[in-house]
Design a protein around this motif. Structure first.
Motif, PDB file in Angstrom:
ATOM      1  N   GLU A 407     -16.074  15.996   3.722  1.00 37.58           N
ATOM      2  CA  GLU A 407     -15.603  14.704   3.223  1.00 37.58           C
ATOM      3  C   GLU A 407     -15.675  13.671   4.341  1.00 37.58           C
ATOM      4  O   GLU A 407     -15.326  13.955   5.490  1.00 37.58           O
ATOM      5  N   ASN A 408     -16.137  12.470   4.013  1.00 42.11           N
ATOM      6  CA  ASN A 408     -16.294  11.456   5.046  1.00 42.11           C
ATOM      7  C   ASN A 408     -14.992  10.701   5.309  1.00 42.11           C
ATOM      8  O   ASN A 408     -14.027  10.792   4.553  1.00 42.11           O
ATOM      9  N   SER A 409     -14.993   9.935   6.400  1.00 44.44           N
ATOM     10  CA  SER A 409     -13.791   9.224   6.819  1.00 44.44           C
ATOM     11  C   SER A 409     -13.376   8.156   5.814  1.00 44.44           C
ATOM     12  O   SER A 409     -12.182   7.886   5.653  1.00 44.44           O
ATOM     13  N   ALA A 410     -14.338   7.522   5.133  1.00 44.24           N
ATOM     14  CA  ALA A 410     -14.012   6.444   4.189  1.00 44.24           C
ATOM     15  C   ALA A 410     -13.139   6.951   3.052  1.00 44.24           C
ATOM     16  O   ALA A 410     -12.180   6.278   2.635  1.00 44.24           O
ATOM     17  N   ALA A 411     -13.438   8.151   2.541  1.00 46.54           N
ATOM     18  CA  ALA A 411     -12.645   8.706   1.442  1.00 46.54           C
ATOM     19  C   ALA A 411     -11.226   9.036   1.902  1.00 46.54           C
ATOM     20  O   ALA A 411     -10.251   8.791   1.188  1.00 46.54           O
ATOM     21  N   ILE A 412     -11.120   9.582   3.116  1.00 46.79           N
ATOM     22  CA  ILE A 412      -9.791   9.906   3.651  1.00 46.79           C
ATOM     23  C   ILE A 412      -9.005   8.632   3.907  1.00 46.79           C
ATOM     24  O   ILE A 412      -7.804   8.546   3.612  1.00 46.79           O
ATOM     25  N   ARG A 413      -9.692   7.613   4.426  1.00 46.89           N
ATOM     26  CA  ARG A 413      -9.017   6.350   4.731  1.00 46.89           C
ATOM     27  C   ARG A 413      -8.424   5.711   3.480  1.00 46.89           C
ATOM     28  O   ARG A 413      -7.337   5.129   3.537  1.00 46.89           O
ATOM     29  N   GLU A 414      -9.091   5.814   2.355  1.00 49.42           N
ATOM     30  CA  GLU A 414      -8.561   5.237   1.117  1.00 49.42           C
ATOM     31  C   GLU A 414      -7.214   5.859   0.758  1.00 49.42           C
ATOM     32  O   GLU A 414      -6.289   5.162   0.348  1.00 49.42           O
ATOM     33  N   ARG A 415      -7.091   7.167   0.911  1.00 49.41           N
ATOM     34  CA  ARG A 415      -5.811   7.813   0.631  1.00 49.41           C
ATOM     35  C   ARG A 415      -4.742   7.377   1.632  1.00 49.41           C
ATOM     36  O   ARG A 415      -3.580   7.170   1.266  1.00 49.41           O
ATOM     37  N   VAL A 416      -5.146   7.241   2.893  1.00 46.71           N
ATOM     38  CA  VAL A 416      -4.203   6.804   3.928  1.00 46.71           C
ATOM     39  C   VAL A 416      -3.702   5.393   3.636  1.00 46.71           C
ATOM     40  O   VAL A 416      -2.500   5.112   3.742  1.00 46.71           O
ATOM     41  N   ILE A 417      -4.612   4.510   3.226  1.00 47.54           N
ATOM     42  CA  ILE A 417      -4.218   3.124   2.937  1.00 47.54           C
ATOM     43  C   ILE A 417      -3.241   3.071   1.764  1.00 47.54           C
ATOM     44  O   ILE A 417      -2.254   2.316   1.790  1.00 47.54           O
ATOM     45  N   ARG A 418      -3.487   3.873   0.745  1.00 45.36           N
ATOM     46  CA  ARG A 418      -2.568   3.889  -0.405  1.00 45.36           C
ATOM     47  C   ARG A 418      -1.170   4.357   0.027  1.00 45.36           C
ATOM     48  O   ARG A 418      -0.158   3.787  -0.403  1.00 45.36           O
ATOM     49  N   ALA A 419      -1.121   5.362   0.872  1.00 44.57           N
ATOM     50  CA  ALA A 419       0.179   5.841   1.359  1.00 44.57           C
ATOM     51  C   ALA A 419       0.868   4.786   2.218  1.00 44.57           C
ATOM     52  O   ALA A 419       2.095   4.605   2.133  1.00 44.57           O
ATOM     53  N   ARG A 420       0.107   4.064   3.043  1.00 50.24           N
ATOM     54  CA  ARG A 420       0.699   3.010   3.876  1.00 50.24           C
ATOM     55  C   ARG A 420       1.238   1.868   3.016  1.00 50.24           C
ATOM     56  O   ARG A 420       2.258   1.263   3.348  1.00 50.24           O
ATOM     57  N   HIS A 421       0.571   1.547   1.912  1.00 47.40           N
ATOM     58  CA  HIS A 421       1.068   0.500   1.019  1.00 47.40           C
ATOM     59  C   HIS A 421       2.424   0.889   0.437  1.00 47.40           C
ATOM     60  O   HIS A 421       3.311   0.043   0.280  1.00 47.40           O
ATOM     61  N   ILE A 422       2.591   2.156   0.094  1.00 47.25           N
ATOM     62  CA  ILE A 422       3.876   2.635  -0.414  1.00 47.25           C
ATOM     63  C   ILE A 422       4.960   2.447   0.644  1.00 47.25           C
ATOM     64  O   ILE A 422       6.080   1.991   0.344  1.00 47.25           O
ATOM     65  N   GLN A 423       4.635   2.754   1.896  1.00 51.33           N
ATOM     66  CA  GLN A 423       5.623   2.622   2.975  1.00 51.33           C
ATOM     67  C   GLN A 423       5.929   1.156   3.272  1.00 51.33           C
ATOM     68  O   GLN A 423       7.083   0.804   3.553  1.00 51.33           O
ATOM     69  N   THR A 424       4.925   0.306   3.188  1.00 52.80           N
ATOM     70  CA  THR A 424       5.163  -1.127   3.406  1.00 52.80           C
ATOM     71  C   THR A 424       6.138  -1.671   2.377  1.00 52.80           C
ATOM     72  O   THR A 424       7.054  -2.448   2.708  1.00 52.80           O
ATOM     73  N   ALA A 425       5.960  -1.269   1.122  1.00 54.88           N
ATOM     74  CA  ALA A 425       6.891  -1.710   0.075  1.00 54.88           C
ATOM     75  C   ALA A 425       8.292  -1.131   0.296  1.00 54.88           C
ATOM     76  O   ALA A 425       9.301  -1.811   0.077  1.00 54.88           O
ATOM     77  N   ARG A 426       8.357   0.116   0.753  1.00 50.29           N
ATOM     78  CA  ARG A 426       9.649   0.773   0.962  1.00 50.29           C
ATOM     79  C   ARG A 426      10.446   0.087   2.063  1.00 50.29           C
ATOM     80  O   ARG A 426      11.669  -0.061   1.966  1.00 50.29           O
ATOM     81  N   PHE A 427       9.762  -0.340   3.122  1.00 44.80           N
ATOM     82  CA  PHE A 427      10.452  -0.900   4.290  1.00 44.80           C
ATOM     83  C   PHE A 427      10.374  -2.423   4.356  1.00 44.80           C
ATOM     84  O   PHE A 427      10.518  -2.997   5.434  1.00 44.80           O
ATOM     85  N   ARG A 428      10.136  -3.070   3.234  1.00 44.38           N
ATOM     86  CA  ARG A 428       9.966  -4.527   3.254  1.00 44.38           C
ATOM     87  C   ARG A 428      11.222  -5.262   3.740  1.00 44.38           C
ATOM     88  O   ARG A 428      11.127  -6.400   4.219  1.00 44.38           O
ATOM     89  N   GLU A 429      12.384  -4.636   3.621  1.00 45.52           N
ATOM     90  CA  GLU A 429      13.620  -5.269   4.078  1.00 45.52           C
ATOM     91  C   GLU A 429      13.967  -4.878   5.511  1.00 45.52           C
ATOM     92  O   GLU A 429      15.054  -5.207   5.993  1.00 45.52           O
ATOM     93  N   HIS A 430      13.058  -4.208   6.175  1.00 46.67           N
ATOM     94  CA  HIS A 430      13.283  -3.778   7.560  1.00 46.67           C
ATOM     95  C   HIS A 430      12.152  -4.321   8.430  1.00 46.67           C
ATOM     96  O   HIS A 430      11.113  -3.662   8.581  1.00 46.67           O
ATOM     97  N   PRO A 431      12.298  -5.512   8.985  1.00 53.61           N
ATOM     98  CA  PRO A 431      11.225  -6.124   9.789  1.00 53.61           C
ATOM     99  C   PRO A 431      10.811  -5.234  10.965  1.00 53.61           C
ATOM    100  O   PRO A 431      11.651  -4.627  11.629  1.00 53.61           O
ATOM    101  N   GLY A 432       9.504  -5.151  11.170  1.00 53.82           N
ATOM    102  CA  GLY A 432       8.972  -4.360  12.273  1.00 53.82           C
ATOM    103  C   GLY A 432       8.799  -2.895  11.973  1.00 53.82           C
ATOM    104  O   GLY A 432       8.257  -2.154  12.792  1.00 53.82           O
TER     105      GLY A 432
END
Length: 512
Positions: A407-432
């Motif tokens: 599996e290439n890096s682009a496919a893995i990166r897509e899953r990583v980005i989706r997981a990071r978006h979930i974390q960004t939404a979770r911690f939106r009230e915690h700057p930094g």
């Protein structure tokens, strides 16, 4: 006659405007005051040769050059050009109206060539902030500074270029950089790819989890198992840099003088791999004139420490505080600066001095107790800051010779980005706070609540595998990241089970 020009000094990753006053009076000596270092004091010899070789003369009168504010130390050779322009204006050899509306920086060679400087980007940011009309800077640094909007940046390669501008402002054109277009175009360039790595599916999965949650990871395995090859491909599966992150990273590399000539932004996440003989100052930053170290150069990227036990213990210990606070504070008698240091640590090590402990085919030749002694070169508090401990085994021939590509890096990166978006939404009230790895103990209790089944599984694992107490929080953080990769709101038993696999070095009987 008194003439004032302006330059800039870099402290940490920020710049401060320096007023350069040149006064010609009665007498025959030259003075530079305002806490100049030796490089600044020696500028008079370079300036005299440069202006004489271009048809001007050095004044044979008393000349005082004051660098204000006088209580800040001035270092480096970048003040040559503004001092030279101030001298020529003060002696009436050139006419430079509104000279105090410009920032001028550059080192002069003896024939008048303008040589590159460090810190062009923070200098440009400060010049725009203070409302200067334009910035004159060496041509090699012009594109780096020109990424700043609303500030004309003139790249000059010779002192004659700036003199021509003051004589006729149409003689020199500002440098233009289409920052956004170049930024997004450069991000398409491919780097080392995970598809090049045969086998090692479990290791790739561990690095995917590390990238998704921003976790530190250590790879333990024999020589030739692929630890370095895997680590070098980790930046390729991290989310791409945002423009703000790219600007932060570029400022650090600009101050350190690590940007290539005619470079603009740093487009890719940094990957720094210092040798194990590095000193603690080189790693975390410092020196008489504080400069960023390797951990700051790895800001927003990856710091790879190959053969971790071979690093001096004192070097490794100075990383502990920066790993927690994601910044480095360097204090000296007259200056205190701060460098950002938010990086992912990826370390690798052999399991023992000979390298073949637990090898499926080769026998370990180390004496009894050598494995534990080797591991103890790394302190417990440092291991406590590494979330994933992954054992790497050699790739069998059947997988090395397999035809299907991995599996290439682009496919893995897509899953990583989706997981990071979930974390960004979770911690939106915690700057930094942007990733699971940096959760506090208090936040961990709120985010990682377990139902009875996974809670019981974790309890049994702690008891049966003799996991240390410090492993508990790390397992929860990693399990939360695995759940995010599966887009699950709650942490399930299988997430806990996978996270437990990544705590090899916390087992009390490891290496016995």
């Amino acid at each position: 006659m008194l003439v004032k020009t302006f330059g800039s000094a870099v402290y940490g990753v920020d710049a401060r405007t320096i007023s350069i006053e040149v006064n010609i009076g009665d007498g025959f000596r030259y003075f530079i005051v305002g806490l100049p270092d030796n490089a600044v004091k020696e500028s008079l010899q370079r300036i005299e040769a440069a202006i004489r070789n271009n048809g001007f003369s050095m004044p044979r009168r008393k000349m005082i050059v004051n660098l204000a504010p006088a209580d800040l130390r001035k270092a480096g050779t970048a003040y040559d050009l503004p001092i030279a322009i101030g001298m020529l204006s003060a002696t009436g050899q050139i006419t430079a109206p509104e000279l105090d509306r410009y920032i001028i920086m550059g080192e002069l060679s003896l024939n008048g060539d303008v040589l590159p400087i460090k810190g062009a980007l923070p200098i440009a940011l400060q010049a725009r902030k203070e409302g200067f009309r334009a910035l004159f800077i060496p041509r090699a640094n012009a594109r780096e500074a020109a990424i700043i909007n609303d500030l004309p940046v003139f790249g000059i390669s010779h002192i004659r270029d700036i003199l021509a501008y003051f004589k006729d402002q149409d003689a020199l054109q500002p440098t233009v950089v289409h920052t956004r277009d170049e930024f997004f175009e450069a991000q398409r360039e491919a780097g080392p790819d995970f598809s090049d790595v045969r086998g090692q599916r479990n290791i790739k999965r561990a690095l995917e989890v590390a990238a998704a949650g921003g976790h530190n990871v250590i790879l333990i395995g024999p020589p030739g198992a692929g630890k370095t090859m895997l680590a070098k491909r980790l930046p390729g599966i991290l989310p791409p840099l945002s423009l703000q992150e790219a600007l932060e990273t570029t400022k650090i590399h600009s101050v350190a003088g690590r940007l290539p000539e005619n470079a603009t932004l740093v487009y890719r996440r940094p990957f720094r791999s210092p040798h194990h003989t590095i000193s603690d100052v080189a790693l975390v930053g410092g020196g008489g004139i504080p400069q960023p170290g390797e951990i700051s150069l790895a800001h927003n990227g990856v710091l790879f420490l190959d053969e971790l036990p071979e690093f001096k213990r004192s070097v490794l210990e100075v990383m502990r505080q920066p790993m927690e606070e994601r910044r480095v504070s360097v204090s000296r008698a007259k200056v205190a600066v701060e460098f950002p240091a938010s990086f992912m640590l990826v370390a690798s090590m052999n399991p023992c001095p000979c390298g073949y402990f637990n090898h499926p085919e080769k026998a370990c030749s180390c004496p009894p107790g050598a494995v534990q002694k080797y591991l103890h070169r790394i302190s417990g508090p440092l291991l406590d800051r590494i979330d994933l401990h992954v054992e790497v085994t050699p790739v069998p021939f059947s997988e090395l010779s397999a035809e299907p590509a991995a599996e290439n890096s682009a496919a893995i990166r897509e899953r990583v980005i989706r997981a990071r978006h979930i974390q960004t939404a979770r911690f939106r009230e915690h700057p930094g706070l942007h990733s699971n790895a940096h959760m506090s103990a208090r936040l961990l209790k709120e985010v990682c609540r377990l139902s009875p089944v996974p809670q019981n599984l974790l309890k049994k694992a702690m008891e049966r595998l003799q996991l240390s107490a410090r492993a508990y929080d790390r397992i929860l953080k990693v399990a939360r990241t695995i759940a995010d990769l599966d887009a699950q709101e709650t942490i399930l038993a299988e997430h806990i089970a996978e996270a437990i696999q990544y705590r090899s070095l916390d087992r009390d009987n490891w290496g016995l």
